[in-house]
Design a protein around this motif. Sequence first.
Motif, short mmCIF file in Angstrom:
data_model
loop_
_atom_site.label_atom_id
_atom_site.label_comp_id
_atom_site.label_asym_id
_atom_site.label_seq_id
_atom_site.Cartn_x
_atom_site.Cartn_y
_atom_site.Cartn_z
N LEU A 94 0.84 -1.21 0.00
CA LEU A 94 0.00 0.00 0.00
C LEU A 94 0.87 1.25 0.00
O LEU A 94 0.59 2.22 -0.71
CB LEU A 94 -0.93 0.01 1.21
CG LEU A 94 -2.08 -1.01 1.19
CD1 LEU A 94 -2.85 -0.96 2.51
CD2 LEU A 94 -3.02 -0.73 0.02
N TRP A 95 1.94 1.23 0.79
CA TRP A 95 2.85 2.39 0.80
C TRP A 95 3.32 2.70 -0.62
O TRP A 95 3.44 3.86 -1.01
CB TRP A 95 4.10 2.10 1.65
CG TRP A 95 3.96 2.28 3.13
CD1 TRP A 95 3.98 1.29 4.08
CD2 TRP A 95 3.81 3.51 3.85
NE1 TRP A 95 3.84 1.83 5.33
CE2 TRP A 95 3.74 3.18 5.22
CE3 TRP A 95 3.73 4.85 3.46
CZ2 TRP A 95 3.60 4.16 6.22
CZ3 TRP A 95 3.58 5.82 4.45
CH2 TRP A 95 3.52 5.46 5.81
N GLU A 96 3.60 1.64 -1.37
CA GLU A 96 4.17 1.85 -2.70
C GLU A 96 3.21 2.58 -3.64
O GLU A 96 3.64 3.14 -4.63
CB GLU A 96 4.66 0.51 -3.28
CG GLU A 96 5.92 0.04 -2.55
CD GLU A 96 6.39 -1.37 -2.89
OE1 GLU A 96 7.60 -1.63 -2.77
OE2 GLU A 96 5.55 -2.21 -3.26
N GLY A 97 1.92 2.58 -3.29
CA GLY A 97 0.98 3.31 -4.13
C GLY A 97 0.35 4.51 -3.44
O GLY A 97 -0.55 5.16 -3.98
N LEU A 98 0.83 4.80 -2.23
CA LEU A 98 0.09 5.73 -1.38
C LEU A 98 0.21 7.19 -1.82
O LEU A 98 -0.76 7.95 -1.74
CB LEU A 98 0.56 5.58 0.07
CG LEU A 98 -0.46 5.96 1.15
CD1 LEU A 98 -1.73 5.14 1.02
CD2 LEU A 98 0.14 5.79 2.54
N GLU A 99 1.39 7.59 -2.29
CA GLU A 99 1.53 8.98 -2.72
C GLU A 99 0.53 9.28 -3.83
O GLU A 99 -0.12 10.33 -3.83
CB GLU A 99 2.95 9.25 -3.23
CG GLU A 99 3.99 9.14 -2.15
CD GLU A 99 5.20 10.06 -2.39
OE1 GLU A 99 5.29 10.67 -3.45
OE2 GLU A 99 6.04 10.15 -1.47
N ALA A 100 0.42 8.33 -4.76
CA ALA A 100 -0.52 8.52 -5.86
C ALA A 100 -1.95 8.48 -5.34
O ALA A 100 -2.79 9.31 -5.71
CB ALA A 100 -0.29 7.45 -6.92
#
Lengths: 412, 955
Positions: free
Chosen positions: A95-101
């Motif tokens: 989830l972190w890996e997509g969180l900024e987006a």
Amino acid sequence: MSAGTRPPGADLPEHPDHLWREPDPKRSYDVVIVGGGGHGLATAHYLARAHGITNVAVLERGWLAGGNMARNTTIIRSNYLWDESAAVYEFALKLWEGLEAELDYPLLFSQRGVLNLAHSLQDVRDSVRRVEANRLGGIDAEWLDADGVREVCPIVDISPAARYPVLGGTYQPRAGIAKHDHVAWALARSADAAGVDLIQGCEVTGIDVRGGRVTGVRTTRGSIAAGRVALCAAGHTSVLAAMAGFELPLQSHPLQALVSELLEPVHPTVVMSNAVHVYVSQAHKGELVMGAGIDAYTAYTQRGAFHVVERQMAAALELFPVFARAHVLRTWGGIVDVTPDASPIVGRSPVAGLYLNCGWGTGGFKATPGAGAILAHTVAHDEPHPLARPFSLDRFTTGALVDEHGAAAVAH
Amino acid sequence: MPRQLPSSAHPFRLPTGGRIDRSRTLTFRFDGVAYTGHPGDTLASALLACGVRQVATSIKLGRARGVFGVGSEEPNALVRIEAPYAEAMVTATTVELCEGLVAFGLPGRGRLPDGPDPARYDAVYAHCDVLVVGAGPAGLAAALAAARTGARVVLADENGELGGSLLGRGAADDWGARARDELAGFPQTRVLRRTTVFGYYDDNYLLALERRTAHLGAAAPAHVSRERVWRIRAGRVVLATGAHERPIAFADNDRPGVMLASAARAYVHRFGVAPGRRAVVFTACDSGYPAALDLAAAGTEVAAIVDARPQAGLWAQRARDAGLPVRAGHAVTGTSGDPCLTSVAVRELRDGEPTGPVAVVDADTLLVSGGWNPTVHLFSQAGGTLRHDPARVAFVPRECRQAVEVVGSAAGAFTLAECVADGARAGARAANREATEADLGHVLAPPPDPDDIGGGAPPVPLWLVPGPDEPRTHFVDLQRDVTVADLRRATGAGLSGVEHLKRYTTAGTAHDQGRTSGVLTTGVAAHLLGVEVSALGTTTYRPPYTPVPFAALAGRDRGALHDPVRVTALHDQHLARDAVFENVGQWKRPWYYPLAGEDMAAAVARECRAAREGVAFMDASTLGKIDVQGADAGVFLDRLYTNMISTLKPGRIRYGVMCRADGMVLDDGTVLRTADDRFLVTTTTGNAAAVLDWMEEWLQTEWPQLRVHCASVTEQWATVALVGPRSRDVLSALAPQLPSSSDDFPFMAWRDTRVAGVAARVCRISFSGELAYEINVPPWYAPHVWEAIARAGAPYGITPYGTETMHVLRAEKGYPVVGQDTDGTVTPQDLGLGWAVSAKKRDFVGKRSHARADTARPDRKQLVALLPDDRHTLLPEGGQVVADAPLPAPPVPMLGHITSSYRSTALGRTFALALVRGGRERVGQRIYVPVGSVLVPVTVAEPVLYDPEGARRDG
Ligand SMILES: Cc1cc2nc3c(=O)[nH]c(=O)nc-3n(C[C@H](O)[C@H](O)[C@H](O)COP(=O)(O)OP(=O)(O)OC[C@H]3O[C@@H](n4cnc5c(N)ncnc54)[C@H](O)[C@@H]3O)c2cc1C
């Protein structure tokens, strides 16, 4: 100063022009979340965004995300020992890996890798064990020898003459750090925009239970009825459980952290050591961010004792001799909720409609999006999320513990 | 060599005055240029004297910045030091000038020196009745009053000279000197100069940092620690920490040349430096006036005193009388210069808004005084709360749970007379002894106060001078480049609390921790939000008060003293035999003893053969030993061990296991009964302290009624394990009186006897399965006994062995090692030690947990042996175990892991111990260990691979 170089602080991202409203509490909500830290805010975000539940209030007794969320050292990794834990933390890491987006907010999420150093033959065994388990579990993990450690982090002293020489370390390249305030505020902005009421300065002082079912909470800003209540109060969860009439196997301890002044980049990754007990990263602005173990005594004050800091500085210099003339700029403490097996408690409680999310102890920042998603699912379906099942409260009755002390001991 | 500069190299040095030693000249370099100064200068004062105005650039905007303050409040003048020793980042105002100093200005970010720091650092403890922090007038008075009662007093001040604000005002030289002299006469009083009290913890525990040699430069003696941490426990604390002057937010208020009024004044009086040639003073309180008058007296032209207050009062009159132009009801609205200040824009201020024409006043210096912030940081750290005093426009101490009093300007008192009286009273009170008025007489007589002209005008709250444009250069935090525009954006985003505003803008997070910017941030934010300053409050002040070097805190806890090394009484014997050592806990233990040309595997194989076929000996002294005594000792041990201990007879030994409350193995070891009411418990090496803690925890918190005392006796004995079929022969030669038959001296018995002429306790226990003895002697005889054993064993080829061989031998027998074959998730039953868990005892720690559903499951992970199909393949310790080949896609189900893995000469093959799910059921099955990209096939076996019948134990 050579002309033309950018000032060191010129290019850091700014917060947006709008964050959240400051509503007054309504009389009643479908879901009340107690605690406006990272987990409470993430739960609100996912309740709204993944389950369409927006008649939700997050009640925070202080200022939003001013508890452990504002105080942690922001290490994110998923290389835990046991399958059950690795699954939860890896779920969160994805989830972190997509969180900024997802949140459209600069989170300064930086996958700069985490090194866990080994200093004894037993450390080496434990490290290899964890790396092997991670690889079979599908999590990126490497065992590095001392030279490999130095390649990843050239400032670590790997001299064999050291008191506890570095024999190697585990390395998770996808692990890293993020900026805690940005994460909390991004989640808060998202929840607020979806209609969730974020209510600050609102302490829950009682939990109403009728016929074994939760009906609402009493607060310093009046009584609020609630269909469901989720506890996200970290170090104060046992206090809230007592209001609802049950006990939790939690101990609340101070955990301290500190930062140095801003320094030119010297430290490219995150280093953690258990035997020479300290962990260090260098934040985007340039400060060294460090912490160590919990203060031994239990307390609800957000203050620790100073010898813990002194000890940690000695450990830091053993590992990083170049830090000698860095300065401690600011120290602080949070209150962490520690379980007997160093794993969280997530799921139903003995009171119907009241859900638990606690016991993340010294390591719950990395779980923030995962914990929120899992708890939101659990609340929405009144049914533990599959990843939460091993972390039920009743494991302390059955004995099916998920004991992360052995191999993970620095559980940040 | 920097060339010698003519005296015109100090264009801003006043012809006289200052507390500098003009008879000596020091050379230094800044940003690559050579300059000179004098002893007594700081780097900042020396640079100002030389006319260096820009010292650094700002962190975000890269704007030019000069010296703004005079001490640790400095927000701008950050430098890095290269010589005499490297510093990553310090303020020029706190660096005492020394010969050969080399410094560079910084853009808000420091640079760590390469390599380690060879200097020494240390720490000391101090106890006192009264700790006085700050040696200004209030602190000196407090210390004197306390010292005169005979109390033990510690007075600490961050400056090299006592006097505090007196020094910077050129005031009361006599009074200060008398106070200093008198203090020096009290043997019970300790005065710590250059010592910053930086932390205030619970129970009046305070931390201070003393800088002992930095000001001496290269002349610092090498044997003196550079810095020292004082750990002070004080009966009562008097905080006389003074106050910091506050800036005002107006356009371009950051140019080099803009300076706090009190700082400018201090440069005149302390350093004989004129801050500029032509100054404008901008003030919202009376403090601007004495500064202006002092500057004028020193020869700086004062072009205007701009007072935000319409009624400027008596001071304005004084200034006018001295010929200084005063513009009451005016404000500075901006500055010009490229980049250093050349002129100041002044307008009339009406209801907080600048109006009317702009007057441009040429000036190279702008003194600012927005009022005073009492230095309440330590008080806040102590848990003290603050209140806002609108009359003083200041946050002042309210109350604190600790034994502390705040005096002088730190408490909001601003006249010298008030400060001195306050301090003296508090000092006497803190000493808690009878002090007569006569005692206090001298102290209470305040010195003449040049700033007290018998009536001033009250300060006004002035945070912000709006306009002319967007407040993008109205700096609130100079170090963080935070402006009023930034705060406006933050409040506009929905933020309304100081902590959020701080985090949004980063105001107050820099090197100076918001010393000058904190209250200003609150003031500006309150203005923007339309709320009272008191409602907004300040952010929490956290330790340390000023930055503290890591090295100082690490102190001597480094290298060999970092977790000090422990060695046994036989360490020299091991060195003489070329042992390779292993760290086990804090101990250095011989790992193996290689002979010339041998690698580890060869050495271990040789050591193992000696133990199995002849005789071998090892140093087992590191095992923990706890003497457990008392009438209830047996009861107590029955509760802690899973098996029965109380039935043990004196003279006998029993193996026992301890569990935690969750039923998992905590430790194991042998228990000797030495008398009816006395046992000697042994623990694993690494757990010795933990087990003693464990015992104490139960005794002190759960079972205080038990009459039991425990003491660590680990180091009262040295222990030599003598192992192997010929061990009896060796021992008989050294202890002929000791019965040799197993009937008279059976397995698991101990005897007090003499070995090699030394009183010894000999135990018949074995961690190898061989006939073996453990010989315990007082440590100072250990080398003698060890060498005697070596001589007596020589005919049998006796061989010293280390921990690796010990591990091979025990693993061949399936004996688990706690911490290696267990990890806190393993029950005694999982280890095959169910026989050591009493079914009869009513209770013991962990018993209830053994009955829990999951703990009682038959398919738990159990300790088994693994035999690789290939007898030469050594499995990796830590390797995982899986059921099937080939591997499925991740996540792969795992059965368990390898805890121990060795080559065995006795078995003629490699083998491993592993914890495997349902392991005992799997004996005989083929399973796999993934190693890199291959799957190594192994067969599960019973864990006891060598001598399963136990035939060898009696020799
Ligand atoms: C010094 C330190 C370092 C750490 N380092 C790391 C790390 O590197 N990596 C990592 O993964 N984790 C780390 N952690 C742990 C991590 O911070 C926590 O596990 C996590 O933040 C807990 O979840 P949270 O954010 O919701 O908690 P919090 O932010 O503490 O939120 C709980 C909130 O509940 C509120 N609350 C409590 N009682 C009530 C009540 N009665 N009514 C209303 N509100 C209430 C509190 O005020 C608080 O805001 C660290 C923790 C500390 C203290």
